[in-house]
Design a protein around this motif. Structure first.
Motif, PDB file in Angstrom:
ATOM      1  N   ASP A  23     -29.456 -20.385  -0.140  1.00 20.49           N
ATOM      2  CA  ASP A  23     -28.935 -19.038  -0.396  1.00 20.49           C
ATOM      3  C   ASP A  23     -29.935 -17.944  -0.044  1.00 20.49           C
ATOM      4  OD1 ASP A  23     -26.520 -20.053  -1.396  1.00 20.49           O
ATOM      5  OD2 ASP A  23     -27.409 -20.345  -3.380  1.00 20.49           O
ATOM      6  N   ASP A  25     -32.327 -15.404   2.241  1.00 26.43           N
ATOM      7  CA  ASP A  25     -32.268 -14.552   3.429  1.00 26.43           C
ATOM      8  C   ASP A  25     -33.711 -14.434   3.903  1.00 26.43           C
ATOM      9  OD1 ASP A  25     -31.765 -12.724   5.407  1.00 26.43           O
ATOM     10  OD2 ASP A  25     -31.335 -11.060   4.048  1.00 26.43           O
ATOM     11  N   VAL A  42     -33.738 -12.251  -0.857  1.00 25.23           N
ATOM     12  CA  VAL A  42     -32.865 -12.363  -2.034  1.00 25.23           C
ATOM     13  C   VAL A  42     -33.695 -12.361  -3.321  1.00 25.23           C
ATOM     14  CG1 VAL A  42     -31.196 -13.837  -3.233  1.00 25.23           C
ATOM     15  CG2 VAL A  42     -31.070 -13.567  -0.745  1.00 25.23           C
ATOM     16  N   THR A  43     -34.732 -13.181  -3.365  1.00 26.24           N
ATOM     17  CA  THR A  43     -35.538 -13.317  -4.583  1.00 26.24           C
ATOM     18  C   THR A  43     -36.789 -12.448  -4.573  1.00 26.24           C
ATOM     19  OG1 THR A  43     -36.800 -15.155  -3.656  1.00 26.24           O
ATOM     20  CG2 THR A  43     -34.809 -15.710  -4.913  1.00 26.24           C
TER      21      THR A  43
END
Length: 79
Positions: A23, A25, A42-43
């Motif tokens: 998941d 990017d 994302v994180t």
């Protein structure tokens, strides 16, 4: 293409090797010292390595640790 760049399809193939990055990017870059830097947009987690493969492996481990640390746990298990 310079030796500092990695093709998008090559990057995608490398990312697909790591379940923890499913998941993610990922943005890959190379710093002034020649290290490959992998950022997960994302994180917000980043990692580095001497090669793109090493940077992604390190990023996968870091993202996995991040996910474990931010799981929605109550924290009551230490009582």
């Amino acid at each position: 293409m310079s030796e500092d760049e990695i093709r998008d399809e090559d990057l995608e193939a490398l990312i697909d090797e790591h379940d923890a990055l499913a998941d993610a990017d990922v943005v890959m870059r190379r710093n002034d010292h020649g290290l490959h830097i992998a950022d997960d947009e994302v994180t917000g987690v980043s990692s580095q390595g001497q090669t793109p493969e090493a940077a992604l492996a390190n990023l996968a481990a870091a993202v996995e640790s991040y996910a474990e640390a931010t799981e929605d746990a109550t924290g009551d298990d230490w009582l």
